[in-house]
Design an enzyme around this catalytic site. Structure first.
Site, PDB file in Angstrom:
ATOM      1  N   ASN A  88     -10.131  -2.415  -6.959  1.00 12.09           N
ATOM      2  CA  ASN A  88      -9.445  -1.445  -7.597  1.00 12.09           C
ATOM      3  C   ASN A  88      -9.879  -1.296  -9.143  1.00 12.09           C
ATOM      4  OD1 ASN A  88      -6.315  -2.832  -6.410  1.00 12.09           O
ATOM      5  ND2 ASN A  88      -7.607  -1.116  -5.834  1.00 12.09           N
TER       6      ASN A  88
ATOM      7  N   ASP B  63       0.741  -0.982   0.108  1.00 14.19           N
ATOM      8  CA  ASP B  63       0.072  -0.009  -0.128  1.00 14.19           C
ATOM      9  C   ASP B  63       0.983   1.304  -0.046  1.00 14.19           C
ATOM     10  OD1 ASP B  63      -2.232   1.432   0.181  1.00 14.19           O
ATOM     11  OD2 ASP B  63      -2.330   1.436   2.323  1.00 14.19           O
TER      12      ASP B  63
ATOM     13  N   TRP C  74       2.771   7.794  -2.134  1.00 17.83           N
ATOM     14  CA  TRP C  74       4.398   8.043  -2.412  1.00 17.83           C
ATOM     15  C   TRP C  74       4.585   9.014  -3.856  1.00 17.83           C
ATOM     16  CZ3 TRP C  74       7.623   7.225  -6.736  1.00 17.83           C
ATOM     17  CH2 TRP C  74       9.061   7.419  -6.318  1.00 17.83           C
TER      18      TRP C  74
ATOM     19  N   SER D  72      -8.596  -4.945   4.033  1.00 20.12           N
ATOM     20  CA  SER D  72      -8.793  -4.664   2.618  1.00 20.12           C
ATOM     21  C   SER D  72      -9.349  -5.783   1.815  1.00 20.12           C
ATOM     22  CB  SER D  72      -7.802  -3.883   1.931  1.00 20.12           C
ATOM     23  OG  SER D  72      -7.694  -2.736   2.313  1.00 20.12           O
TER      24      SER D  72
ATOM     25  N   SER E  12      -6.809  -5.640  -6.657  1.00 24.01           N
ATOM     26  CA  SER E  12      -8.167  -6.070  -5.926  1.00 24.01           C
ATOM     27  C   SER E  12      -9.211  -5.999  -6.838  1.00 24.01           C
ATOM     28  CB  SER E  12      -8.246  -5.505  -4.586  1.00 24.01           C
ATOM     29  OG  SER E  12      -8.725  -4.141  -4.897  1.00 24.01           O
TER      30      SER E  12
ATOM     31  N   GLY F  27       0.280   5.539  -4.388  1.00 25.46           N
ATOM     32  CA  GLY F  27      -0.226   6.656  -5.060  1.00 25.46           C
ATOM     33  C   GLY F  27       0.068   8.037  -4.102  1.00 25.46           C
TER      34      GLY F  27
END
Length: 261
Positions: free
Chosen positions: A89, A41, A46, A217, A86, A44
């Site tokens: 996603n 995780d 980062w 998640s 996932s 984005g």
């Protein structure tokens, strides 16, 4: 244990996974988790911190994936499941989904020989519907090429959802009952286990999630029922084998009772 700063945005990963033996931790005998699941995780966030678009965070994650695989091999982990894409996603922007599909396909194609050289057996957990055929083709090709490897099984969870896996298992059991392959009088835990995506893979011992978020998640809910959890603060592109080692070290210091006193 000390951890050095490494530029994981570089794609220059050694051809062999092994570090200088002096920096590999010596974990207590028999304490290394057999199966580690990783919720990767923070790509984005980062990218946002770097002033970049989200896709650059995904690109920076590629070498981290393979550095983590290398670290798992060095630690003695036998199974490693990586939460790659996932079922939820698909709700991301169409442009990001297209990038992730193409990038996943290209990574598998580009890295299969490296994984084969390392003794990695490539596995896949996920649903076929909606997943790009080109991604499935690369996964199946990689699984065929590496099927005899025994150093570590790496499961790429692509188009994976835990509830979907259990629903698919229930549907498969219903078909078997309809076809009179099994009796429907009593559905057991063993029966469900046998109908999961990879029933031969043992349950997860340790789940590591990066980025500081503390939730699962929809990741392997059946397989993590008795897992230990570790939540690391680093965003995934800032991770690597040493973050995995840190999580493993904490795991070795825990007492797993499995419901016993």
């Amino acid at each position: 244990m000390s951890f050095k700063n490494v530029d994981y945005t570089s794609l220059d990963i050694p051809a062999a996974p092994f570090s200088d033996p002096s920096i590999i931790p010596h974990f207590a005998h028999g304490k290394v988790p057999r199966h580690v699941g990783v919720i990767m995780d923070g790509n984005g966030r980062w990218a946002k911190q770097q002033g970049l678009v989200r896709t650059e965070g995904h690109k920076a994650a590629e070498p981290v994936v393979f550095d983590t695989i290398a670290g798992a091999i060095e630690a003695g982990v036998r199974y490693l499941t990586l939460y790659t894409f996932s079922t939820e996603n698909w709700n991301r922007s169409p442009s990001e989904v297209r990038f992730l599909m193409g990038f996943s396909r290209d990574i598998i194609h580009r890295r299969v020989q490296q994984m084969n050289d390392w003794g990695v057996r490539v596995r896949w957990a996920g649903r076929r519907p909606r997943l790009w055929k080109s991604v499935i083709d690369e996964l199946e090709d990689a699984m065929e090429k590496t099927k005899n490897n025994k150093v570590i099984d790496v499961v790429f969870a692509i188009n994976y959802g835990g509830r979907a896996e259990i629903a698919d298992a229930a549907a498969a059991i219903a078909r078997d009952v309809r076809d009179r392959k099994i009796s429907g009088d009593r559905v057991t835990e063993k029966m469900i286990q046998e109908h999961l995506y990879n029933p031969d893979i043992p349950n997860v011992d340790l789940v590591m999630r990066t980025s500081g978020e503390m939730r699962t998640s929809n990741f392997l809910p059946w397989e993590i029922a008795y897992s230990e959890f570790d939540f690391e603060p680093e965003l995934w592109p800032d991770c690597g084998r040493e973050v995995l080692w840190r999580a493993i070290q904490k795991y070795t210091e825990r007492n797993r009772r499995f419901g016993k006193a």
